[in-house]
Design an enzyme around this catalytic site. Structure first.
Site, PDB file in Angstrom:
ATOM      1  N   GLY A 206      24.510  11.641 -29.897  1.00 25.43           N
ATOM      2  CA  GLY A 206      24.048  12.296 -28.677  1.00 25.43           C
ATOM      3  C   GLY A 206      24.550  11.587 -27.440  1.00 25.43           C
ATOM      4  O   GLY A 206      24.830  12.221 -26.412  1.00 25.43           O
ATOM      5  N   ALA A 207      24.684  10.277 -27.540  1.00 26.98           N
ATOM      6  CA  ALA A 207      25.126   9.509 -26.367  1.00 26.98           C
ATOM      7  C   ALA A 207      26.543   9.897 -25.960  1.00 26.98           C
ATOM      8  O   ALA A 207      26.892   9.864 -24.778  1.00 26.98           O
ATOM      9  CB  ALA A 207      25.032   8.017 -26.658  1.00 26.98           C
TER      10      ALA A 207
ATOM     11  N   GLY B  53       0.836  -1.193   0.000  1.00 23.45           N
ATOM     12  CA  GLY B  53       0.000   0.000   0.000  1.00 23.45           C
ATOM     13  C   GLY B  53       0.873   1.245   0.000  1.00 23.45           C
ATOM     14  O   GLY B  53       2.031   1.229  -0.418  1.00 23.45           O
ATOM     15  N   GLY B  54       0.290   2.326   0.542  1.00 18.70           N
ATOM     16  CA  GLY B  54       1.020   3.596   0.571  1.00 18.70           C
ATOM     17  C   GLY B  54       2.319   3.505   1.358  1.00 18.70           C
ATOM     18  O   GLY B  54       3.209   4.354   1.198  1.00 18.70           O
TER      19      GLY B  54
HETATM   20  C1  HXC Z   1      -3.132  -4.278  12.687  1.00 17.89           C
HETATM   21  C2  HXC Z   1      -2.158  -6.169  11.879  1.00 17.89           C
HETATM   22  C3  HXC Z   1      -2.005  -5.559  10.619  1.00 17.89           C
HETATM   23  C4  HXC Z   1      -2.460  -4.219  10.460  1.00 17.89           C
HETATM   24  C5  HXC Z   1      -1.187  -7.539  10.504  1.00 17.89           C
HETATM   25  N1  HXC Z   1      -1.644  -7.394  11.755  1.00 17.89           N
HETATM   26  N2  HXC Z   1      -1.405  -6.429   9.773  1.00 17.89           N
HETATM   27  N3  HXC Z   1      -2.712  -5.521  12.901  1.00 17.89           N
HETATM   28  N4  HXC Z   1      -3.019  -3.629  11.517  1.00 17.89           N
HETATM   29  N5  HXC Z   1      -2.325  -3.582   9.301  1.00 17.89           N
HETATM   30  C6  HXC Z   1      -1.563  -8.368  12.830  1.00 17.89           C
HETATM   31  C7  HXC Z   1      -2.466  -9.574  12.637  1.00 17.89           C
HETATM   32  O1  HXC Z   1      -3.732  -9.296  13.158  1.00 17.89           O
HETATM   33  C8  HXC Z   1      -1.741 -10.638  13.427  1.00 17.89           C
HETATM   34  O2  HXC Z   1      -1.996 -10.443  14.791  1.00 17.89           O
HETATM   35  C9  HXC Z   1      -0.287 -10.290  13.209  1.00 17.89           C
HETATM   36  O3  HXC Z   1      -0.266  -8.915  12.820  1.00 17.89           O
HETATM   37  C10 HXC Z   1       0.360 -11.107  12.127  1.00 17.89           C
HETATM   38  O4  HXC Z   1      -0.488 -11.093  10.993  1.00 17.89           O
HETATM   39  P1  HXC Z   1      -0.869 -12.419  10.214  1.00 17.89           P
HETATM   40  O5  HXC Z   1      -1.962 -12.045   9.277  1.00 17.89           O
HETATM   41  O6  HXC Z   1      -1.114 -13.519  11.163  1.00 17.89           O
HETATM   42  O7  HXC Z   1       0.495 -12.711   9.452  1.00 17.89           O
HETATM   43  P2  HXC Z   1       0.718 -13.230   7.995  1.00 17.89           P
HETATM   44  O8  HXC Z   1      -0.175 -14.418   7.723  1.00 17.89           O
HETATM   45  O9  HXC Z   1       2.176 -13.403   7.852  1.00 17.89           O
HETATM   46  O10 HXC Z   1       0.219 -12.061   7.027  1.00 17.89           O
HETATM   47  C11 HXC Z   1       0.855 -10.819   7.036  1.00 17.89           C
HETATM   48  C12 HXC Z   1       0.036  -9.795   6.221  1.00 17.89           C
HETATM   49  C13 HXC Z   1      -1.410  -9.765   6.735  1.00 17.89           C
HETATM   50  C14 HXC Z   1       0.055 -10.211   4.758  1.00 17.89           C
HETATM   51  C15 HXC Z   1       0.748  -8.462   6.350  1.00 17.89           C
HETATM   52  O11 HXC Z   1      -1.394  -9.624   8.167  1.00 17.89           O
HETATM   53  C16 HXC Z   1      -2.202  -8.643   6.153  1.00 17.89           C
HETATM   54  O12 HXC Z   1      -2.714  -8.717   5.053  1.00 17.89           O
HETATM   55  N6  HXC Z   1      -2.382  -7.558   6.951  1.00 17.89           N
HETATM   56  C17 HXC Z   1      -3.154  -6.436   6.552  1.00 17.89           C
HETATM   57  C18 HXC Z   1      -2.386  -5.637   5.575  1.00 17.89           C
HETATM   58  C19 HXC Z   1      -3.099  -4.388   5.184  1.00 17.89           C
HETATM   59  O13 HXC Z   1      -4.112  -4.428   4.519  1.00 17.89           O
HETATM   60  N7  HXC Z   1      -2.596  -3.272   5.703  1.00 17.89           N
HETATM   61  C20 HXC Z   1      -3.102  -1.999   5.389  1.00 17.89           C
HETATM   62  C21 HXC Z   1      -2.427  -1.671   4.062  1.00 17.89           C
HETATM   63  S1  HXC Z   1      -2.785  -0.078   3.523  1.00 17.89           S
HETATM   64  P3  HXC Z   1      -1.859 -11.621  15.855  1.00 17.89           P
HETATM   65  O14 HXC Z   1      -2.395 -11.048  17.118  1.00 17.89           O
HETATM   66  O15 HXC Z   1      -2.674 -12.764  15.329  1.00 17.89           O
HETATM   67  O16 HXC Z   1      -0.413 -11.957  15.938  1.00 17.89           O
HETATM   68  C22 HXC Z   1      -1.595   0.780   4.218  1.00 17.89           C
HETATM   69  C23 HXC Z   1      -1.768   2.181   3.913  1.00 17.89           C
HETATM   70  C24 HXC Z   1      -0.552   2.972   4.265  1.00 17.89           C
HETATM   71  O17 HXC Z   1      -0.760   0.318   4.855  1.00 17.89           O
HETATM   72  C25 HXC Z   1      -0.854   4.357   3.806  1.00 17.89           C
HETATM   73  C26 HXC Z   1       0.288   5.265   3.981  1.00 17.89           C
HETATM   74  C27 HXC Z   1      -0.047   6.635   3.501  1.00 17.89           C
END
Ligand code: HXC
Length: 510
Positions: A404-405, A169-170
């Site tokens: 040019g290069a 993502g971002g």
């Molecule tokens: C809160 C999160 C989290 C998040 C993971 N966890 N991502 N908690 N916010 N964004 C937590 C899970 O609940 C879990 O907690 C632990 O971290 C590990 O995650 P798992 O899913 O069990 O691990 P894994 O299977 O390895 O998968 C990792 C992952 C997945 C692919 C990153 O967790 C995922 O898809 N997370 C969401 C990603 C996402 O959509 N993020 C927002 C993106 S947008 P426990 O307690 O079970 O250990 C963004 C915008 C930024 O980031 C903008 C900037 C301007």
């Protein structure tokens, strides 16, 4: 007193455990080290000074007030790499997936601010599930604060990102604005939108690894500078890179001990360029033979291989190298190689790292994909970058320097300080075949005449002397003495100062 000391120790022990042993084991099972283990490998022994160990998030929604781990998913602080100061943050995937909360971001911002104030690089070890979902816009605001510091620090202190897990993502835009991105094979990925969204929107089926793994970004997109087998190798290579970099834009390049005679003669270079001008040879051999102890830190080795970029040392001092590589696409310039080299030249200029350019370029790659892709603007980036660079610039033409290069590749006309040519150089508007085809089209039925015309053109232009007569080449040098000539040239330029006219900033063709 004793009780409070015991409490400090027990709080520290708890903080060091991050998300707990079960999650640490899961991290190890994926072949990944923990945030703290990574810092230990990155920094000199016992040099890490942690800060904000006990910072905890302030969120209350979704039952978050019941889970407030110390450190909030990122380990921050400072230490040294071979005795030189660096600031570091290392996201802890074992704590809520290393997700970025308001306070997590604030810890990173504190490190960025200290690094700017004290003039030292920031190294970010990224391993995060992105914005902490429970915190909503507070998390996004935190990212914004980190981004602003990335921008403010650009060209002031080196910023290095190592992607050691998810980065999606971002969130990708913080590393994207840093100077170097390294990835770990099979355990890291970066993308703006993940495979599920891609499938929904475009119907493409792709895995996370295919979409944004180390291979995708080192070979296809050019987003990453290098990929390594595992965390240990990645961190060791970051240490190696830091040894080449000045600490900030006011500092000089580091001077390391060297055990290689700057006047070393390399007789093998006299036969590096083949007799047949259409035969390739490996420009990397030249770079390694010029470098102190043959040490070349190459960047983007698997991307746009027609140009080579990286760091060497001469007399112990860092020099940035840009070199056409005749082994790939005959060393021509194209969109990717122009962007790759332009970015590198601008980094070197921002940090006062002298530039050595090795030229064997037959011109720009022709074709609709190049023209439609904007090779005009992308080629201009490299031209512009060289022309605005005020660092010492030494150029060696080994063979072709056409059209040019020729001008683009740090020629005299772009304020090259020393422009050398090997006797095998050919500096001309184009190669003899193309030139004769245009100039003598009417004679093409007569093979003898054309052969004579070609020989005549080669006699006149397939050498460095026409350019040398005009002063565009400072000296024609023997290949075997190149290291000595180049080292002496850079030594003479150590006090170079060149001012450019005031402006808010230039309008480089982006
Ligand atoms: C809160 C999160 C989290 C998040 C993971 N966890 N991502 N908690 N916010 N964004 C937590 C899970 O609940 C879990 O907690 C632990 O971290 C590990 O995650 P798992 O899913 O069990 O691990 P894994 O299977 O390895 O998968 C990792 C992952 C997945 C692919 C990153 O967790 C995922 O898809 N997370 C969401 C990603 C996402 O959509 N993020 C927002 C993106 S947008 P426990 O307690 O079970 O250990 C963004 C915008 C930024 O980031 C903008 C900037 C301007």
């Amino acid at each position: 007193m004793k009780d409070i000391l015991t409490e400090l120790e027990s709080r520290r022990t708890e903080a060091r455990l991050g998300g707990g042993q079960r999650r640490i084991d899961a991290q190890h099972a994926k072949g990944k080290l923990t945030a703290r283990e990574r810092i230990e490998l990155l920094l000199d022994d016992s040099s890490f000074e942690e800060s904000d160990t006990f910072v905890a998030h302030r969120a209350t929604d979704f039952g978050m007030d019941k889970e407030r781990p110390a450190g909030d998913g990122v380990v921050t602080g400072w230490g040294t790499i071979n005795g030189r100061l660096v600031y570091v943050f290392s996201q802890d995937f074992t704590v809520m997936g290393g997700s970025v909360s308001e306070t997590h971001a604030a810890k990173i911002v504190k490190i960025q601010d200290m690094a700017m104030q004290n003039g030292a690089p920031v190294i970010g070890l990224n391993d995060s599930g992105g914005a902490r979902i429970q915190e909503g816009v507070m998390s996004l605001a935190g990212y914004g604060d980190v981004f602003q510091r990335n921008i403010d620090a650009s060209g002031v202190i080196p910023q290095i990102s190592v992607i050691m897990g998810p980065c999606a993502g971002g969130a990708v835009y913080s590393p994207a604005m840093t100077d170097f991105i390294f990835m770990v094979k099979d355990s890291s990925y970066m993308f703006v939108t993940g495979p599920d969204v891609v499938k929904t929107v475009t119907n493409e089926v792709v895995t996370a690894e295919e979409l944004g793994g180390a291979s995708a970004h080192t070979k296809k997109s050019g987003v990453a500078d290098a990929a390594f087998e595992n965390d240990v190798e990645a961190l060791a290579e970051v240490r190696r890179l830091v040894d080449f970099l000045p600490l900030n834009n006011q500092a000089r390049v580091p001077v390391r001990p060297f055990f290689d005679d700057p006047g070393r003669i390399e007789d093998s270079l006299d036969t590096l360029v083949p007799d047949n001008p259409n035969m390739p040879y490996d420009m990397k051999e030249l770079i390694e033979k010029l470098a102190d102890e043959g040490d070349f830190f190459e960047l983007q080795a698997d991307y746009a291989g027609n140009i080579l970029t990286g760091f060497i040392r001469l007399e112990g001092r860092t020099v940035g190298v840009v070199a056409n590589q005749p082994m790939v696409l005959a060393g021509c310039l194209d969109i990717d190689s122009s962007r790759k080299a332009a970015k590198f030249v601008r980094f070197c200029d921002a940090f006062d790292i002298p530039l050595l350019t090795l030229v064997d370029v037959p011109g720009f790659l022709p074709g609709t994909s190049q023209e439609y892709g904007g090779v005009i603007k992308h080629g201009a980036k490299l031209l512009f970058a060289y022309g605005e660079a005020t660092v010492p610039k030494v150029t060696v033409i080994t063979r072709k320097a056409y059209g040019g290069a020729y001008v683009v590749m740090a020629s005299k006309h772009l304020a090259g300080d020393f422009n050398y040519a090997w006797p095998t150089s050919e500096i001309a508007v184009m190669g003899s075949k193309g030139a004769v085809e245009i100039l003598y089209r009417s004679e093409f039925g007569d093979a003898d005449k054309i052969a004579a015309r070609t020989a005549d053109y080669e006699d006149r232009f397939a050498n460095p002397f026409v350019a040398a007569e005009k002063g565009f080449i400072d000296e024609v040098i023997m290949p075997h003495s190149t290291r000595k000539r180049v080292a002496r040239a850079f030594a003479s330029l150590r006090q170079k100062r060149q001012e450019r006219p005031w402006r808010k900033h230039d309008t480089i063709p982006l």
